[in-house]
Design an enzyme around this catalytic site. Structure first.
Site, mmCIF file in Angstrom:
data_model
loop_
_atom_site.group_PDB
_atom_site.id
_atom_site.type_symbol
_atom_site.label_atom_id
_atom_site.label_comp_id
_atom_site.label_asym_id
_atom_site.label_seq_id
_atom_site.Cartn_x
_atom_site.Cartn_y
_atom_site.Cartn_z
ATOM 1 C CG ASP B 251 -2.069 0.723 1.014
ATOM 2 O OD1 ASP B 251 -2.232 2.096 0.634
ATOM 3 O OD2 ASP B 251 -2.914 1.126 2.236
ATOM 4 C CG HIS B 345 -7.576 -0.524 -6.214
ATOM 5 N ND1 HIS B 345 -8.558 0.930 -6.275
ATOM 6 C CD2 HIS B 345 -6.252 0.733 -5.863
ATOM 7 C CE1 HIS B 345 -8.232 1.445 -4.837
ATOM 8 N NE2 HIS B 345 -6.690 1.458 -4.491
#
Lengths: 437, 437
Positions: B251, B345
């Site tokens: 992330d 995404h």
């Protein structure tokens, strides 16, 4: 191996093995087995997987070379605590920074055989995870990380034996804990058929283990309760073995020490103990103890120290000396008052006040945010280990329950007692002597 | 100083100063000021306190000599991040292992003056805590520990300005976030007049700061909501800058970097920005995003990677290369399909898909146990920093809200937006230009 201490080796001592350390039982694994699978998991096809087969450890590094700025794991990540051994890990292991406690109940219809299969799955996975490897179809949450001193400890609650058709194997020591006057227990967060204690020095490694083990329970056991705790991060203090609780007090000073002559006898069931399947096992008392921190912090430092009987700064007893100095309960101040007040926590809890009762306390702090009244929902996940709860937790808590000064600032909100069998060898599983006995 | 990076110095470099490092603004403190007060607090009368007055740093060590087996702090404990500077700390500071987010509402009757006094108290205490010192009447929870990279960051919510009589100072950028179709927000855990973000690499140091700051709010502001989060422990991985979330995914790869030419402009309000009191400040979007982990973990690795558009193992985009390789949205596979799927995404969130919108994401993971249905109450405390939310979070979330593939596995359960002023110099306090402007 009498106690379960982590093995540490700096990465530079062992550069070909990915920072892992070897378990004592794992002295001659095959070269392939040395590679941490978690580092390779999911490396999309090509390079990584091929490296695993063809290049051994070098392959693992090749797969990693695509990541920028690699640095070696420190001992925080590279420390391995073997899952296998005479005793289960997580009892004498140094406190870890993150902990999960989770209890399950057997699902309707799950019998001894289903429970045995579950413990076999759990033990196999725990063995992999504690070596820094990943089970099949892994979530990947612990990717990149070393084992980080992960331990997984399994226990059985009293209700397990009826549900699994093993009533004859129920240990006498697993009798229900007595009611204590000051208890305010929530049934839904107490007891349980099966218990897992997870500890690790990395939060994602600990959560990863929780998810992996919970997944394997599906169909056999259902979550009953779950609690999260924490302790100091290794290296945050100059005293790695010292724990402070959320009252600011040093905790665990009077713990039995592995070097004590009677340590084994007090903490672990002997090889010849009853029932036979509990040989080398221990009993864990688990209590969720909320601290009334707003009231506590309102007291002056002097008053807090009088309540506990020790100095806050360094844990030294008010009867003099340093943290490790034995408490002198008979010491009298110049004005004739007791140095350790009559209701001070250390006096009431002292082995000398309880026929030598002793237990190994190995807690986590917890903090679940705030309650509706604005008070912190925080305190201690008290975990105490002993060969017999009737010679450890029970007599001490009976005394404290009558009212030491500290009890006014504590609320026991959940309670459980678990029989924790001895450890297993590679290829075996925890509880095998019970479930196949 | 354009970014707030921690300073590290190993204890052996600076043995007379208790492992502390100096802040850039604190280059010539008096010798007495160098002693960590937390090490001395409460050392019952005699030796310790006398040492502080008489012996300076040597006295601090004398007081500690009563503790057995001292070891030097490692960089985990000794790292100091200065509270003072052009920007507040905790924005560009490397991720810490423990975090607390807490929001307060002004108490009835508390006005601008009371708020100013609170921010003055908070800033003074935050300055002390981040240097490893303790405020008066300290709880002692952080005793023994070094500052452990503690940061404290203060912000103001939209509702603050009405309550404090400062409506004319309300920034245009602090307009309510738009409603998103997929939101399922709980009002009680959203918004708030005042916000504090606490981060540290030790759980007790972080909790200690939370308690100290909460105590100082008494009478002026009331707790509205509080959340706990975590990230990797320093040293647990070989890649200290890499974050993985609880989905197992790397992330933050595409985060703006302090070395980027436009980093300052994107993340911080310029010196000439509006309103003037927000010069060098930033806006924080805070979202509690629960992950539907049971559903997610049910997907195959291949499917998960397709949903995200990156490999799980190393974060490399499915269009090829390594983690840092720019995503090639137009890359086509041999079979004619897009390498990065249409609803992946990374495609929907990419700056190229959002007129270059960018924000600095600096999250914590959270895990609050399990919900009644047995699903984990876990996910991401998403915290995004930008000079203007309309050019950062809002356009990106509008796109994601229309449905990237990942959104099906996420639930936005709480949301807030805070104006975070620039940092302050020693002797000043955060928000002074607003509250005394």
């Amino acid at each position: 191996m009498s106690t379960q201490q982590p093995t540490r080796r700096e990465p530079e001592d062992n550069p070909g093995k990915d920072g892992r350390t070897d378990s004592p039982q794992d002295s001659s694994p095959s070269p392939g087995a040395r590679i941490s699978r978690r580092r390779l998991l999911g490396t999309a096809g090509a390079a990584g997987a091929a490296g695993l087969v063809a290049g051994g450890a070098a392959g693992a590094y090749a797969a990693e070379a695509t990541r920028s700025d690699p640095e070696p794991l420190t001992s925080v990540g590279s420390t391995t605590v073997s899952f296998h051994g005479r005793h289960q890990a997580g009892i004498t292991t140094p406190l870890q920074a993150h902990g999960h406690l989770v209890a399950f109940d057997l699902a309707p219809g799950a019998d001894r055989k289903a429970a045995a299969a579950l413990l076999r799955r759990w033990s196999r996975t725990a063995g992999q995870l504690t070596e820094g490897e990943a089970p099949p179809d892994d979530t990947g949450i612990a990717l990149d990380a070393g084992p980080s001193a992960l331990t997984v400890t399994f226990g059985f609650g009293r209700t397990f034996f009826g549900r699994a058709g093993l009533k004859e194997q129920l240990p006498e020591a697993l009798a229900p804990l007595p009611d204590f006057a000051s208890d305010a227990l929530e049934a839904g967060r107490s007891n349980g058929d099966l218990w897992i204690q997870i500890g690790a020095n990395d939060g994602l490694v600990a959560f990863h283990a929780l998810r992996a083990l919970q997944r394997e329970a599906r169909g056999t056991a259902r979550l009953r309760w779950q609690m999260n705790g924490f302790n100091r991060t290794p290296g945050a203090t100059g005293h790695p073995m010292t724990a402070r609780n959320l009252m600011g007090q040093i905790d665990g000073t009077n713990n039995p020490k592995p070097s004590d002559e009677d340590f084994q006898r007090r903490i672990f069931v002997p090889a010849t103990g009853e029932p036979a399947w509990m040989a080398h096992g221990s009993y864990a008392v688990v209590r969720r103890i909320r601290m009334l921190l707003d009231s506590w912090d309102h007291l002056s430092l002097e008053r807090q120290e009088k309540v506990v009987g020790r100095r806050k700064s360094d844990g030294a007893p008010l009867s003099g000396g340093a943290e490790d100095t034995p408490v002198r309960l008979d010491k009298v101040n110049g004005d004739g008052s007791l140095a350790i007040a009559g209701a001070a926590h250390v006096r009431v809890a002292a082995p000398a006040s309880n026929q030598g009762a002793a237990m190994l306390r190995r807690p986590f702090s917890y903090h679940d945010g705030f309650r509706e009244d604005g008070a912190p929902d925080a305190g201690l996940l008290f975990i105490a280990w002993q060969a017999d709860p009737m010679k450890g937790f029970v007599p001490v808590q009976r005394k404290l329950d009558l009212g030491d000064d500290l009890s006014r600032f504590l609320r026991h909100e959940a309670s459980a007692l678990f029989a924790v069998p001895g450890g297993c060898a590679p290829g075996e599983y925890v509880g095998q002597a019970l479930l196949e006995g």
